[in-house]
Design a protein around this motif. Structure first.
Motif, PDB file in Angstrom:
ATOM      1  N   ARG A  40       0.948  -1.298   0.211  1.00 17.98           N
ATOM      2  CA  ARG A  40      -0.048   0.058   0.056  1.00 17.98           C
ATOM      3  C   ARG A  40       0.865   1.195  -0.007  1.00 17.98           C
ATOM      4  NH1 ARG A  40      -5.195   1.937   1.580  1.00 17.98           N
ATOM      5  NH2 ARG A  40      -5.282   3.258   3.412  1.00 17.98           N
ATOM      6  N   HIS A  41       2.099   1.202   0.895  1.00 15.71           N
ATOM      7  CA  HIS A  41       2.864   2.428   0.754  1.00 15.71           C
ATOM      8  C   HIS A  41       3.530   2.546  -0.442  1.00 15.71           C
ATOM      9  CE1 HIS A  41       2.174   2.854   5.175  1.00 15.71           C
ATOM     10  NE2 HIS A  41       3.182   1.649   5.481  1.00 15.71           N
ATOM     11  N   THR A  42       3.830   1.227  -1.093  1.00 18.81           N
ATOM     12  CA  THR A  42       4.649   1.651  -2.374  1.00 18.81           C
ATOM     13  C   THR A  42       3.800   2.090  -3.284  1.00 18.81           C
ATOM     14  OG1 THR A  42       6.148  -0.606  -1.678  1.00 18.81           O
ATOM     15  CG2 THR A  42       5.938   0.013  -4.200  1.00 18.81           C
ATOM     16  N   ALA A  43       2.512   1.398  -3.320  1.00 22.05           N
ATOM     17  CA  ALA A  43       1.738   2.029  -4.536  1.00 22.05           C
ATOM     18  C   ALA A  43       1.397   3.573  -4.547  1.00 22.05           C
ATOM     19  CB  ALA A  43       0.206   1.307  -4.302  1.00 22.05           C
ATOM     20  N   ALA A  44       1.418   4.160  -3.114  1.00 16.73           N
ATOM     21  CA  ALA A  44       0.983   5.502  -2.948  1.00 16.73           C
ATOM     22  C   ALA A  44       2.188   6.235  -3.346  1.00 16.73           C
ATOM     23  CB  ALA A  44       0.689   5.822  -1.500  1.00 16.73           C
ATOM     24  N   THR A  45       3.440   5.804  -3.035  1.00 16.47           N
ATOM     25  CA  THR A  45       4.571   6.461  -3.401  1.00 16.47           C
ATOM     26  C   THR A  45       4.858   6.744  -4.768  1.00 16.47           C
ATOM     27  OG1 THR A  45       5.615   5.773  -1.186  1.00 16.47           O
ATOM     28  CG2 THR A  45       6.953   6.728  -2.784  1.00 16.47           C
ATOM     29  N   LEU A  68       2.535   6.337  -6.978  1.00 13.74           N
ATOM     30  CA  LEU A  68       1.399   7.357  -7.615  1.00 13.74           C
ATOM     31  C   LEU A  68       1.854   8.530  -7.561  1.00 13.74           C
ATOM     32  CD1 LEU A  68      -1.808   5.655  -6.485  1.00 13.74           C
ATOM     33  CD2 LEU A  68      -1.231   6.102  -8.563  1.00 13.74           C
ATOM     34  N   LEU A  69       2.631   9.263  -6.465  1.00 13.90           N
ATOM     35  CA  LEU A  69       2.934  10.403  -6.273  1.00 13.90           C
ATOM     36  C   LEU A  69       4.203  10.601  -7.274  1.00 13.90           C
ATOM     37  CD1 LEU A  69       2.325  10.939  -2.547  1.00 13.90           C
ATOM     38  CD2 LEU A  69       0.992  12.390  -4.174  1.00 13.90           C
ATOM     39  N   ASP A  70       5.178   9.634  -7.124  1.00 15.73           N
ATOM     40  CA  ASP A  70       6.142   9.835  -7.967  1.00 15.73           C
ATOM     41  C   ASP A  70       5.899   9.837  -9.524  1.00 15.73           C
ATOM     42  OD1 ASP A  70       8.042   9.489  -6.047  1.00 15.73           O
ATOM     43  OD2 ASP A  70       8.500   7.360  -6.214  1.00 15.73           O
ATOM     44  N   GLY A  71       4.842   9.302  -9.938  1.00 15.16           N
ATOM     45  CA  GLY A  71       4.444   9.582 -11.339  1.00 15.16           C
ATOM     46  C   GLY A  71       3.787  10.843 -11.660  1.00 15.16           C
ATOM     47  N   GLY A  72       3.395  11.565 -10.785  1.00 17.34           N
ATOM     48  CA  GLY A  72       2.747  13.040 -10.788  1.00 17.34           C
ATOM     49  C   GLY A  72       1.088  12.869 -10.478  1.00 17.34           C
ATOM     50  N   ALA A  73       0.765  11.984  -9.654  1.00 19.85           N
ATOM     51  CA  ALA A  73      -0.676  11.910  -9.420  1.00 19.85           C
ATOM     52  C   ALA A  73      -1.090  13.058  -8.058  1.00 19.85           C
ATOM     53  CB  ALA A  73      -1.044  10.586  -8.550  1.00 19.85           C
ATOM     54  N   ASP A  74      -2.135  13.551  -8.266  1.00 16.56           N
ATOM     55  CA  ASP A  74      -2.429  14.304  -7.325  1.00 16.56           C
ATOM     56  C   ASP A  74      -2.625  14.015  -5.921  1.00 16.56           C
ATOM     57  OD1 ASP A  74      -3.885  17.386  -6.826  1.00 16.56           O
ATOM     58  OD2 ASP A  74      -5.406  15.897  -6.019  1.00 16.56           O
ATOM     59  N   LEU A  75      -2.166  14.818  -4.744  1.00 13.09           N
ATOM     60  CA  LEU A  75      -2.264  14.106  -3.593  1.00 13.09           C
ATOM     61  C   LEU A  75      -3.814  13.714  -3.038  1.00 13.09           C
ATOM     62  CD1 LEU A  75      -0.440  13.633  -1.025  1.00 13.09           C
ATOM     63  CD2 LEU A  75      -0.931  15.987  -0.378  1.00 13.09           C
ATOM     64  N   ARG A  76      -4.779  14.749  -3.353  1.00 14.86           N
ATOM     65  CA  ARG A  76      -6.204  14.460  -3.103  1.00 14.86           C
ATOM     66  C   ARG A  76      -6.776  13.258  -3.889  1.00 14.86           C
ATOM     67  NH1 ARG A  76      -8.658  17.258   0.807  1.00 14.86           N
ATOM     68  NH2 ARG A  76      -7.645  19.241   1.164  1.00 14.86           N
ATOM     69  N   ALA A  77      -6.251  13.095  -4.953  1.00 14.34           N
ATOM     70  CA  ALA A  77      -6.698  11.913  -5.742  1.00 14.34           C
ATOM     71  C   ALA A  77      -6.104  10.428  -5.194  1.00 14.34           C
ATOM     72  CB  ALA A  77      -6.086  11.760  -7.168  1.00 14.34           C
ATOM     73  N   SER A 100       8.600  10.502  -1.529  1.00 18.24           N
ATOM     74  CA  SER A 100       8.907  10.944  -2.820  1.00 18.24           C
ATOM     75  C   SER A 100      10.050  11.976  -2.764  1.00 18.24           C
ATOM     76  CB  SER A 100       7.689  11.515  -3.286  1.00 18.24           C
ATOM     77  OG  SER A 100       6.874  10.628  -3.633  1.00 18.24           O
ATOM     78  N   ALA A 101       9.969  12.988  -1.678  1.00 20.88           N
ATOM     79  CA  ALA A 101      10.991  14.023  -1.873  1.00 20.88           C
ATOM     80  C   ALA A 101      12.441  13.338  -1.398  1.00 20.88           C
ATOM     81  CB  ALA A 101      10.703  14.988  -0.861  1.00 20.88           C
ATOM     82  N   GLU A 102      12.373  12.352  -0.700  1.00 20.77           N
ATOM     83  CA  GLU A 102      13.751  11.701  -0.419  1.00 20.77           C
ATOM     84  C   GLU A 102      14.385  10.918  -1.660  1.00 20.77           C
ATOM     85  OE1 GLU A 102      14.097   9.125   2.791  1.00 20.77           O
ATOM     86  OE2 GLU A 102      14.158  10.645   4.264  1.00 20.77           O
ATOM     87  N   ARG A 103      13.425  10.308  -2.307  1.00 25.47           N
ATOM     88  CA  ARG A 103      13.894   9.725  -3.629  1.00 25.47           C
ATOM     89  C   ARG A 103      14.422  10.892  -4.775  1.00 25.47           C
ATOM     90  NH1 ARG A 103      10.697   4.548  -5.472  1.00 25.47           N
ATOM     91  NH2 ARG A 103      10.707   3.531  -3.604  1.00 25.47           N
ATOM     92  N   LEU A 104      13.672  12.028  -4.644  1.00 33.32           N
ATOM     93  CA  LEU A 104      14.270  12.869  -5.580  1.00 33.32           C
ATOM     94  C   LEU A 104      15.625  13.471  -5.076  1.00 33.32           C
ATOM     95  CD1 LEU A 104      11.058  15.205  -5.967  1.00 33.32           C
ATOM     96  CD2 LEU A 104      12.156  13.817  -7.806  1.00 33.32           C
ATOM     97  N   THR A 105      15.660  13.658  -3.811  1.00 36.05           N
ATOM     98  CA  THR A 105      16.936  14.114  -3.250  1.00 36.05           C
ATOM     99  C   THR A 105      18.104  13.163  -3.547  1.00 36.05           C
ATOM    100  OG1 THR A 105      15.828  15.222  -1.454  1.00 36.05           O
ATOM    101  CG2 THR A 105      18.207  14.668  -0.950  1.00 36.05           C
TER     102      THR A 105
END
Length: 300
Positions: free
Chosen positions: A249-254, A256-265, A285-290
């Motif tokens: 579940r954590h992986t799916a959410a992360t 999704l956000l990495d792929g540009g999904a809206d936080l509310r979605a 996601s921020a940690e991965r970007l860093t």
């Protein structure tokens, strides 16, 4: 009123009126019974703020985790607020009760490449036609593809799946229903399982069940079976000793956000009551970007 009697009435209220999950009701009942056993007073009216503080202090001394202390404080506040509303006590002693804040830890998340390798391996294993292999592949694809909770997966019935639309209707926390999407890989895995494996598992059971996922004996699959499956296949990938379905579940959410999904979605898909709960994935996601920046940028 006796404290023990009030606790049981409160538990019944949580179950019938607020319709909390059985696990939450059990946890609150256990916490409040511990209050009665360790704090001393048997009367509801005898519990004051000092009694509650002593109770949490003793829990701290025996090494209870911060998350446990926070849950116990929440259980006490909810219980005494209810008791005050019911006019069982004149004053709510928990209004000034403060528990240690939960330690904020980032969730365990697998990489995209690791998930692709894992799911490809299970798709290959399922081609031999073994019912359990087909089921396990469908479970992993749906957990990762939709981000649903293990309780929602285990409670899913066949008529709640729409393979044509790629959606599942699930019953989440607080008996809140929502429709979640899933992608083509999960749809294909589910289709193969439902046509080639589920009938064979149904034949092993003593009664017909509407459940999507079945155990080896033909009954609705339980959370423990799913935990065992995920722990076995995911722990080596993420390098954790203990890992469960929530990691998918954590992986799916992360992802999704990495792929540009809206936080509310993402909040809607996961069924979070509060946006704050979903926001923890933005930190991942921020940690991965860093990390990517530090590896790739010449000025990093």
């Amino acid at each position: 009123m006796e404290l023990a009697v009030a606790v049981e009435e409160f538990a019944a209220h949580l179950e019938r009126v607020r319709r909390l999950s059985p696990a939450t009701v059990r946890a609150y009942r256990s916490d409040l019974r511990d209050l009665g056993a360790s704090a001393g007073p048997t009367s509801l009216e005898a519990v004051d703020l000092e009694v509650l503080r002593d109770w949490l202090w003793h829990a701290t001394q025996r090494g209870d985790a911060r998350t446990t202390l926070a849950r116990r404080a929440a259980a006490a506040r909810s219980f005494f607020s209810w008791a005050h509303e019911q006019a069982l006590i004149a004053h709510d002693p928990s209004l000034r009760l403060i528990a240690p804040k939960k330690a904020r830890t980032l969730p365990t998340v697998a990489s995209r490449d690791a998930m692709s390798t894992l799911l490809d391996a299970h798709r290959t294993a399922a081609t031999v036609g073994d019912p359990i292999a087909l089921r396990d592949h469908a479970i992993l694809e749906l957990l990762y593809g939709s981000g649903i909770r293990v309780s929602e997966l285990c409670g899913l019935d066949v008529d709640e799946l729409d393979l044509d639309r790629g959606t599942a209707r699930v019953l989440g926390k607080g008996s809140k229903e929502r429709v979640v999407p899933f992608g083509a890989p999960a749809r294909d895995a589910l289709g193969a399982y439902l046509t080639r494996a589920r009938p064979a598992l149904v034949a092993r059971g003593s009664a017909v069940t509407p459940a999507v996922f079945l155990g080896a004996r033909g009954a609705r699959v339980g959370p423990r079976t799913v935990y065992t499956l995920v722990a076995r296949v995911l722990a080596p990938i993420v390098g954790a000793e203990t890992v469960g379905p929530h990691a998918l579940r954590h992986t799916a959410a992360t992802h999704l956000l990495d792929g540009g999904a809206d936080l509310r979605a993402v909040q809607e898909i996961l069924g979070h009551a509060s946006l704050g709960t979903t926001q923890i994935y933005t930190h991942v996601s921020a940690e991965r970007l860093t990390a990517t920046y530090r590896l790739a940028h010449p000025r990093a």
